[in-house]
Motif scaffolding. Structure first.
Motif, PDB file in Angstrom:
ATOM      1  N   GLU A   1      44.214 -17.374  48.788  1.00 46.78           N
ATOM      2  CA  GLU A   1      44.783 -18.172  48.209  1.00 46.78           C
ATOM      3  C   GLU A   1      45.620 -18.001  47.053  1.00 46.78           C
ATOM      4  O   GLU A   1      45.745 -18.769  45.885  1.00 46.78           O
ATOM      5  N   PHE A   2      46.353 -16.723  47.321  1.00 48.04           N
ATOM      6  CA  PHE A   2      47.561 -16.617  46.489  1.00 48.04           C
ATOM      7  C   PHE A   2      48.675 -17.477  46.987  1.00 48.04           C
ATOM      8  O   PHE A   2      48.976 -17.510  48.168  1.00 48.04           O
ATOM      9  N   THR A   3      49.854 -17.836  45.809  1.00 45.43           N
ATOM     10  CA  THR A   3      51.008 -18.341  46.381  1.00 45.43           C
ATOM     11  C   THR A   3      51.899 -17.093  46.574  1.00 45.43           C
ATOM     12  O   THR A   3      52.038 -16.244  45.840  1.00 45.43           O
ATOM     13  N   VAL A   4      52.421 -17.073  47.756  1.00 45.54           N
ATOM     14  CA  VAL A   4      53.156 -15.861  48.355  1.00 45.54           C
ATOM     15  C   VAL A   4      54.486 -16.547  48.957  1.00 45.54           C
ATOM     16  O   VAL A   4      54.489 -17.312  49.754  1.00 45.54           O
ATOM     17  N   THR A   5      55.642 -15.898  48.792  1.00 49.80           N
ATOM     18  CA  THR A   5      56.759 -16.122  49.559  1.00 49.80           C
ATOM     19  C   THR A   5      57.544 -14.894  49.675  1.00 49.80           C
ATOM     20  O   THR A   5      57.161 -13.888  49.052  1.00 49.80           O
TER      21      THR A   5
ATOM     22  N   LYS B   1      51.029 -10.560  53.349  1.00 50.02           N
ATOM     23  CA  LYS B   1      51.370 -12.084  53.256  1.00 50.02           C
ATOM     24  C   LYS B   1      49.974 -12.963  53.677  1.00 50.02           C
ATOM     25  O   LYS B   1      49.339 -13.603  52.834  1.00 50.02           O
TER      26      LYS B   1
ATOM     27  N   SER C   1      56.661 -11.937  46.873  1.00 47.31           N
ATOM     28  CA  SER C   1      56.417 -12.302  45.572  1.00 47.31           C
ATOM     29  C   SER C   1      55.135 -13.162  45.469  1.00 47.31           C
ATOM     30  O   SER C   1      54.858 -13.934  46.315  1.00 47.31           O
ATOM     31  N   ILE C   2      54.404 -12.967  44.502  1.00 42.53           N
ATOM     32  CA  ILE C   2      53.333 -13.482  44.161  1.00 42.53           C
ATOM     33  C   ILE C   2      53.077 -14.216  42.884  1.00 42.53           C
ATOM     34  O   ILE C   2      53.403 -13.520  42.064  1.00 42.53           O
ATOM     35  N   PHE C   3      52.776 -15.251  42.862  1.00 42.32           N
ATOM     36  CA  PHE C   3      52.580 -16.004  41.397  1.00 42.32           C
ATOM     37  C   PHE C   3      51.095 -15.823  40.930  1.00 42.32           C
ATOM     38  O   PHE C   3      50.234 -15.812  41.729  1.00 42.32           O
TER      39      PHE C   3
END
Lengths: 143, 433
Positions: free
Chosen positions: A63-67, A56, A7-9
């Motif tokens: 610099e993406f927020t990924v989980t 990922k 998932s990416i913000f």
């Protein structure tokens, strides 16, 4: 039997989604399924890809927020009431669906839908007991 | 109109000798009655008898807002509570407010200075003053009210809010003077326009506006939209409240500071050194007639310069140039003092939130708006929307509890907020200058 999803913000800025897909594409990552949940300010892009660790890594480099999260890929008969029957079974077992989205491709006579459950293990058991096929990660990443 | 011609036109020498006499008297009093000052003077190695000239004032230590907080609530009072007849508090929002007390004489002097200020703005008997400054702990409402009564004008104690009614009263009562913040006057003009009421046709002549920073372009807008002369007034509760300084309607340039009651110095905010007249720096004020809570070299944090050239209005009191900013990072948002560090403390109190944030202050429909941008990181991000929305509403709620202002919280991607070398740029103020 679970499938890993990333998932990416994403802020609601023009071109941002294009950037994510470009970064992934240029690294040779193929998107298998996706969903975008959005609010006025931001969105959450959920992806099933063929090379999750690479995806990922490159996204983090940009610099993406990924989980990572575990989801379940379910084969759903591609006919009227196909999805409804599965959801009814889950409902009887009191399992909550947090979200779901469809896979890009069909698999034989079936569609594939990605589910996020509050309790994935119980959900898998319920579905299997009812003769529903759950796809493994390998099945999904490289169809 | 000169309310007190004798004092408002006192020759320079007379002002200075009066200042020295009153300063010496004040210093003796605070040395005897306020342990905080006695200790501070002793630490600096000065006793009141060493102050022989106005230049000697520089030998005394500064007083800071923090000193008021440290001595909360009554520690800086120079008279026993039996002599205090009024208590106000500043809008200071870091935990405890700064408390100020007035003796009966303080209230009389405050009224006199407000009456003088009204006079300088061309207001007098026969005027109907529509006072839309807030009544309460804030000094604005009652300060203007007592001044208006002293002046002999009719005052309508409206206080803030209820804007439609404000317009009705103004129209029906024939208000000639409006006292409120500059942004509120524009808001009233807008509300009137929405109701198809021509506020320009009202008998309003003058607006006396302060309590927040504003600019020449806002002044033009106010004067245009309300068909009035807009006069800048300056004050702060620590020193007195409104009426410390005001522009005269003749020049509308620079605010006369009532020098028979205050001594103004301009310092370099970094070194504390006193700057020569005319140079820009931080305003420091010493009160020389206040009984309840005298202030010695209070650092206002407001940036201005002293205009020493004589004014065309005939007043001999020097002028302060329109405040051009602050030497600290305090923001005034809808009249509330906000330090970015207060917002930072809210964010730091929430687990997983990045220490990177930015405050965007702007103005929509003449009301200040605050947007708090917070970076999302892996600690606060999951694959679901709801936890993120919960996070922003929690931040919004905690800021509202602490500061009493509603803000918009915007979650942004990591590393999108500017990182600068050294001091981070936390505030982007887009309000029109």
């Amino acid at each position: 039997m679970k499938v890993q999803q990333i998932s990416i913000f994403i802020e609601n800025i023009p071109g941002r989604l294009a950037e994510v897909t470009t970064v992934l594409g240029k690294s040779g990552v193929n998107i298998r399924a996706l969903s975008l949940a959005d609010t006025t300010d931001f969105g959450v892009l959920r992806l099933i890809v063929d090379k999750i660790d690479l995806a990922k890594k490159v996204l983090a480099e940009h610099e993406f927020t990924v989980t990572k999260t575990d989801v379940v890929a379910v084969e759903v008969p591609d006919r009227p009431l196909g999805l409804a029957e599965i959801l009814n079974q889950l409902d009887i077992a009191q399992i909550t669906v947090e979200y779901l989205y469809a896979f890009v491709e069909r698999r034989g006579e079936n569609a594939v839908i990605i589910f996020r459950f509050d309790n994935a293990d119980d959900a898998i058991k319920v579905l299997q007991d009812n003769g529903i096929r759950i796809l493994s990660g390998e099945n999904v990443y490289n169809v | 109109m000169l309310w007190n011609e004798e004092f408002e036109t006192l020759p320079r020498e007379a002002i200075e000798s009066l200042q020295l006499k009153r300063l010496q008297h004040t210093l003796e009093r605070v040395y005897a009655t306020v342990p905080f000052y006695r200790n501070a003077f002793q630490k600096a190695g000065v006793t009141p008898d060493k102050i022989k000239s106005l230049a000697d004032l520089q030998r005394l230590p500064f007083t800071l807002k923090q000193d008021m907080r440290d001595n909360y609530p009554y520690g800086l009072f120079a008279v026993p509570l039996e002599r205090i007849v009024r208590i106000h508090a500043s809008s200071g929002t870091t935990g405890k407010p700064t408390v100020v007390g007035y003796t009966r004489r303080d209230i009389e002097i405050w009224s006199e200075l407000m009456a003088r200020s009204f006079g300088a703005a061309g207001v007098g008997r026969g005027d109907v003053i529509h006072n839309a400054y807030g009544y309460g702990l804030f000094t604005g409402g009652l300060g203007a009210h007592y001044g208006a009564e002293k002046l002999g004008a009719a005052v309508i104690p409206m206080s803030g809010g209820n804007s439609k009614k404000q317009i009705m009263i103004m129209q029906d009562f024939g208000s000639t003077v409006l006292t409120c913040t500059p942004s509120y006057s524009l808001y009233l003009a807008e509300i009137a326009a929405e109701q198809n009421i021509d506020i320009k046709s009202f008998p309003l002549r003058v607006g006396i506006m302060g309590a927040e920073p504003w600019s020449e372009s806002i002044r033009k807008e106010i004067e245009e939209k309300l068909n009035i002369k807009a006069i800048d007034i300056y004050g702060l509760s620590e020193i007195l409240g409104p009426g410390v300084a005001i522009e005269c309607i003749e020049a509308q340039h620079g605010l006369h500071i009532w020098e028979d009651h205050f001594i103004a110095e301009i310092i370099n905010p970094d070194t504390g050194e006193v700057l020569p007249p005319g140079e820009q720096g931080e305003l420091v004020i010493t009160t020389i007639t206040k009984e309840g809570i005298p202030m010695i070299r209070y650092r206002t944090r407001d940036i201005t310069r002293l205009i020493v050239e004589p004014c065309c209005c005939g007043r001999t009191h020097r002028r302060l140039e329109r405040m051009s900013g602050r030497s600290d990072d305090m923001l005034i948002i809808r009249g509330v003092n906000v330090f970015p560090s207060q917002i930072e403390s809210v964010l730091m109190g929430i687990e997983g939130v990045e220490p990177h944030y930015q405050l965007i202050v702007s103005r929509e429909e003449n009301l200040d708006t605050l947007e708090v941008q917070v970076e999302v990181n892996e600690g606060t991000f999951s694959d679901a929307i709801k936890p993120l929305q919960d996070l922003s509403s929690r931040i919004r709620k905690e800021i509202k509890e602490l500061l009493g202002i509603t803000c918009k919280v915007r979650l942004v991607e990591p590393k999108t907020l500017a990182r600068s070398e050294g001091k981070a740029k936390r505030v982007i103020d887009q309000r029109p200058k």
